[in-house]
Design a protein around this motif. Sequence first.
Motif, PDB file in Angstrom:
ATOM      1  N   HIS A   1      -3.498  10.072  -3.284  1.00  0.00           N
ATOM      2  CA  HIS A   1      -3.431  11.128  -1.983  1.00  0.00           C
ATOM      3  C   HIS A   1      -2.472  12.479  -2.517  1.00  0.00           C
TER       4      HIS A   1
ATOM      5  N   ARG B   1       1.070  14.065  -8.806  1.00  0.00           N
ATOM      6  CA  ARG B   1       1.591  15.319  -8.534  1.00  0.00           C
ATOM      7  C   ARG B   1       2.480  15.830  -9.700  1.00  0.00           C
ATOM      8  N   LYS B   2       3.101  15.093 -10.356  1.00  0.00           N
ATOM      9  CA  LYS B   2       4.143  15.442 -11.515  1.00  0.00           C
ATOM     10  C   LYS B   2       3.449  15.600 -12.885  1.00  0.00           C
TER      11      LYS B   2
ATOM     12  N   ARG C   1       0.856  -1.313  -0.072  1.00  0.00           N
ATOM     13  CA  ARG C   1      -0.021   0.112   0.050  1.00  0.00           C
ATOM     14  C   ARG C   1       0.854   1.196  -0.181  1.00  0.00           C
ATOM     15  N   GLU C   2       2.057   1.191   0.599  1.00  0.00           N
ATOM     16  CA  GLU C   2       2.735   2.373   0.567  1.00  0.00           C
ATOM     17  C   GLU C   2       3.492   2.558  -0.583  1.00  0.00           C
TER      18      GLU C   2
ATOM     19  N   ASP D   1       0.657   3.842  -2.561  1.00  0.00           N
ATOM     20  CA  ASP D   1       0.548   5.384  -2.863  1.00  0.00           C
ATOM     21  C   ASP D   1       1.418   6.412  -2.908  1.00  0.00           C
ATOM     22  N   GLN D   2       2.663   5.886  -2.668  1.00  0.00           N
ATOM     23  CA  GLN D   2       3.763   6.983  -2.971  1.00  0.00           C
ATOM     24  C   GLN D   2       3.993   6.960  -4.472  1.00  0.00           C
TER      25      GLN D   2
ATOM     26  N   SER E   1       0.918   8.717  -6.012  1.00  0.00           N
ATOM     27  CA  SER E   1       1.067  10.354  -5.440  1.00  0.00           C
ATOM     28  C   SER E   1       1.919  11.094  -6.335  1.00  0.00           C
ATOM     29  N   TYR E   2       2.987  10.280  -6.118  1.00  0.00           N
ATOM     30  CA  TYR E   2       4.178  11.033  -6.896  1.00  0.00           C
ATOM     31  C   TYR E   2       4.061  11.400  -8.589  1.00  0.00           C
TER      32      TYR E   2
END
Lengths: 658, 658
Positions: B658, B645-646, B633-634, B637-638, B641-642
């Motif tokens: 997120h 955002r980009k 999950r980490e 999500d990372q 999200s990364y």
Amino acid sequence: MTDSGDLDAAWLPSAAFRAVGSRRSLVRAGDGPPAETVYAELADACERFGGRVVRDGGDGDAELVLEPAGDDLGDDLGDEGFALTRRGGTTTVTASGERGLLYGLFHVVRLGEDAFRGERAREVHRPALATRMLDHWDNVAVHPVMGQVERGYAGGSLFWADGRARGDLDRVRAYGRLLAACGINAVAVNNVNVHETEARLLTDRIGEVAAIADVLRPYGIRTHLSVTFAAPMVLGGLPTADPLDGAVRDWWAEATGRVYEAIGDFGGYVVKADSEGQPGPFAYGRSHADGANVLAAALEPYGGTVHWRAFVYDHRQDWRDRTTDRARAAYDHFTPLDGEFAPNAVLQVKHGPMDFQVREPVSPLIGAMPRTRLAVEVQATQEYTGQQRHVCWLGPMWSEVLRFRPDGGVSAGRLADGLVAVSNVGDDPFWTGHPLAQANLYTFGRLAWDPAADPHAVLDEWIALTHPGAPARLADGLHAVLDGSWSTYEKYTAPLGVGFMVQPGHHYGPSVDGYEYSPWGTYHFADRDGVGVDRSAATGTGYAAQYADPWAKVYESPETCPDELLLFFHHVPYGHVLHSGKTVIQHIYDTHFEGVAEVEEARRVWAGLADLVDPARHARVAERYEEQLRSAREWRDQINSYFLRKSGVPDERGRTIH
Amino acid sequence: MTDSGDLDAAWLPSAAFRAVGSRRSLVRAGDGPPAETVYAELADACERFGGRVVRDGGDGDAELVLEPAGDDLGDDLGDEGFALTRRGGTTTVTASGERGLLYGLFHVVRLGEDAFRGERAREVHRPALATRMLDHWDNVAVHPVMGQVERGYAGGSLFWADGRARGDLDRVRAYGRLLAACGINAVAVNNVNVHETEARLLTDRIGEVAAIADVLRPYGIRTHLSVTFAAPMVLGGLPTADPLDGAVRDWWAEATGRVYEAIGDFGGYVVKADSEGQPGPFAYGRSHADGANVLAAALEPYGGTVHWRAFVYDHRQDWRDRTTDRARAAYDHFTPLDGEFAPNAVLQVKHGPMDFQVREPVSPLIGAMPRTRLAVEVQATQEYTGQQRHVCWLGPMWSEVLRFRPDGGVSAGRLADGLVAVSNVGDDPFWTGHPLAQANLYTFGRLAWDPAADPHAVLDEWIALTHPGAPARLADGLHAVLDGSWSTYEKYTAPLGVGFMVQPGHHYGPSVDGYEYSPWGTYHFADRDGVGVDRSAATGTGYAAQYADPWAKVYESPETCPDELLLFFHHVPYGHVLHSGKTVIQHIYDTHFEGVAEVEEARRVWAGLADLVDPARHARVAERYEEQLRSAREWRDQINSYFLRKSGVPDERGRTIH
């Protein structure tokens, strides 16, 4: 201590005593340790420079007299203050307490020949803050991850080696002397993260602490100890450390009694509780006031103080959770407890709401607890400010904090009762690893004595004392490389108050996203459109509203928020125009190029001083400038590349961004 | 070794021997260690299951015969092969060498009752690769950073403890038996990063290696040693380690002679030279062939081999430098040396050009050095594939590598002469930390024996052996959670072959930019428009042209490059449409959601097997699934999200990012 030994003389080189050492002096005082020190210092100086010192007795022709104030005259001096006068060829220092005489002597040393010229009306000098303390994050047993000194960048510990107190404490004695000469009066000798070995300093190993205290006492310094809140369990074998438990209270009382048997003037405890894994009162459903007060009660009969750190936050935060804001934590935890702490409990508050970043707002907790004694904690050890491989003189930053008026200047109340710094000193020959980092330690002491002092004047004082008789070129050069170094460091690291962007763990060097998806609550939220943390009350975490007016209003809006804190308080588009007239993205590019250029210039200035500085000292600094420049370029390029890749906005000036 | 001891029986539980242990057997063989082992294994099984075994003599009614092949019949068997026949109620294993008999016995064990049914025409079984080796990255002295076993996730070392070879080698003996049962015939007992203590295994501490070799020999396993190229200086006190220096050559010859005095069948040396700080021939301006050959010459008289690792690259790369491509390094360094290596030097090449990522192309060095002996190195220890906290069965990945045809299938030549895995075993009771990671070790051995084998059939073989008599629900459940686990892991970690995106240092868990500005040459170049590394010949680093056709052409263009390697070879916009029909960005989102869902499903399947699995084993796996799910999950999500955002591109399906 001589100039030529293994150990750097720092701001007490032999020549600094020429003026007092070549005069006739008279010391009238008791025979307590600080008074003995005053006499011994003068005797030593006179031996070197041909003066003469006598105790008590007549000698009517003294050029310098140090003596107790008469009862009526000393009322305004307090325990540590002194008065200086010069009349009819005699310079006189009077003090109510022996420590006042010591500080008076060092004041005369700082004045040098000026102390012996003309006439001087009575000047009273008193420390503004009663506690002027250094916390050493020194471990007794080398920690497998954090080493001998946690966040230490100056070698091993002054106090501890090979798992015990050092047998030879000459170095500690020399340290105490340096501290007294800049006004520091308290030292905590072990890390606030109290591990297994260190816990026992409180009980069966208190003798080792006593040995250190014996060496610091002659310089007016009281010794403090970091203790674990779980001590009643860890050391006492009790089933609980609940602060409201009678057996726990008794245990603390008894343990503290034994501490005072060993160290009659013991300063007190420092406690990091419920913080980053350390035990605390939350485990028992008690408040931090409950926690602090059980220790305060144990210390109270002996005049000791507990320093209770306010660094309490959720360090297991989920980065996905936008509702939790670490910056809010100290205020949220502690303001409801105002008035509940014992009179001899001091809440020790980091100067900013996060963790010693190069730029933070002043913590809103400061000023928000009028019925609680407060100490402000700053970090002399350069954890986030270049780790003593970079020059970063922090005087201006600390001065900004100390001059901050939580209510905008409505009241004239003082900011705090004490100032505490995490020490930047180790067993390095230059004390602080980077020789120029000595200026931070000195400046800290002087600002703790007088928070209203001009830090730049303190810097010049340090330059003059450390380099007696320095030609103007040297003094100007030192001033030039130090004066703007904090601003330079800020320019090439995390922009506009956003903080962090460091390599996780050791915190040296850039990693823009290093803490972005971590549990530590330290985020910048950069995306392709903008960057920064919305801490406004209207749309963000509400942190801005923790301030009193006018600051709550000032910080609430990006229009009024100071540029240097913009990204701490607001998430803005890269095209947002700062008060400076630049866009955020162009500001990032410009400051990063400027910061590196400033390091290049400082390195050039330092190179030009080679003929005026001791070769070993010059070489040490020169070598560190190479690393600082390498690192600054790395910061520049990583930050600029990161934001170019994210924003897509080219540099207006077409400079190389990789 | 029993099922109920402290030690997991892995794929040799007692019940696996029921078929052979309940029969009448005859062993005709010499009295060398492997033949003794064959007899002892049968005797032990017969004792448990009521069968009978005799040596040599008559006994005409044997149901199982193991015997040497006649000279004329054994020509096709080689040193390690065997033939299996069944005629008139007798199953016969014949072999030219004693090790062939041992492998034949374990083959019969695998067949179980099937070995004793009907008739069976002569089948010849021979290992496709002569060297089937495990490299242990075990340190003798615990390394301050890397610990006892570098990149080990299964406890301490099997061989070393407290700075010495273990006194009790029963565990090593049991290990040798497991390895023989899956066809492994070589073990290197220490880390390729040879530190100070470990260097001395070559000389005054060779006795400790000999003790280990004595225990492995009965299972047909030769012992190898990692040595430092600087040994002539470090151990021999010579002023140089120049491979063309006569004294250096003599030193290696003499040292090697003493090794063979201690270990007559010593396998040879493993060397990591000029790699990540290890010393090597570059220091003397010599080639790696020069370096390897001086060791090969020393080993040649005794039949030993040097395994020379091709993992040579610039690990101090500047991330700003777009012209250097770490993926090119092995090919660029070594292909010019083809034909220059001695016949007993084996170039050991990692299967991919980088470093054991979950997805890499096959190294272009493989197939590019026809006049050099080559071994392919894979990593059973799950450094980058979940560190034995995640289920990640690597059989399909290794099989893809082994079936790769560098020329697209024009020639039928074999890929390599040996297969080497970095071991995933330690002193953990389950051998591999995660009990299901045993499947990786077993699969490695079986694929090394037969690279053309279907890995899924090998998996079922492992399931059946490890869980004798398992009901279909258990076998199906195990197959279900293991079979697709590599694909699952790939889905929730770095996408489309781009690699890394791991936490620096320990390499566990996500950090998208963790290596992006590092000196390690491992970049993804994600910006607001796209992601990936242009390794084409036309516009990139030219790496794609290191392949022969058809691969050079296939990889050169994003249109023909396989989806799963797209970002390894090309930098493409987020909107680039894959062969799958999805955009790159949507592929990233989808696979990351899918990967987590697949872990949730696997955890559910495992939970449903609780009634069929030993409780301790079940609990260990269940506990690791919790961590795998948290970690997956980490990652999801990372990464999501990364890239959100980009890129700014929302998920088509509107799921939470997120």
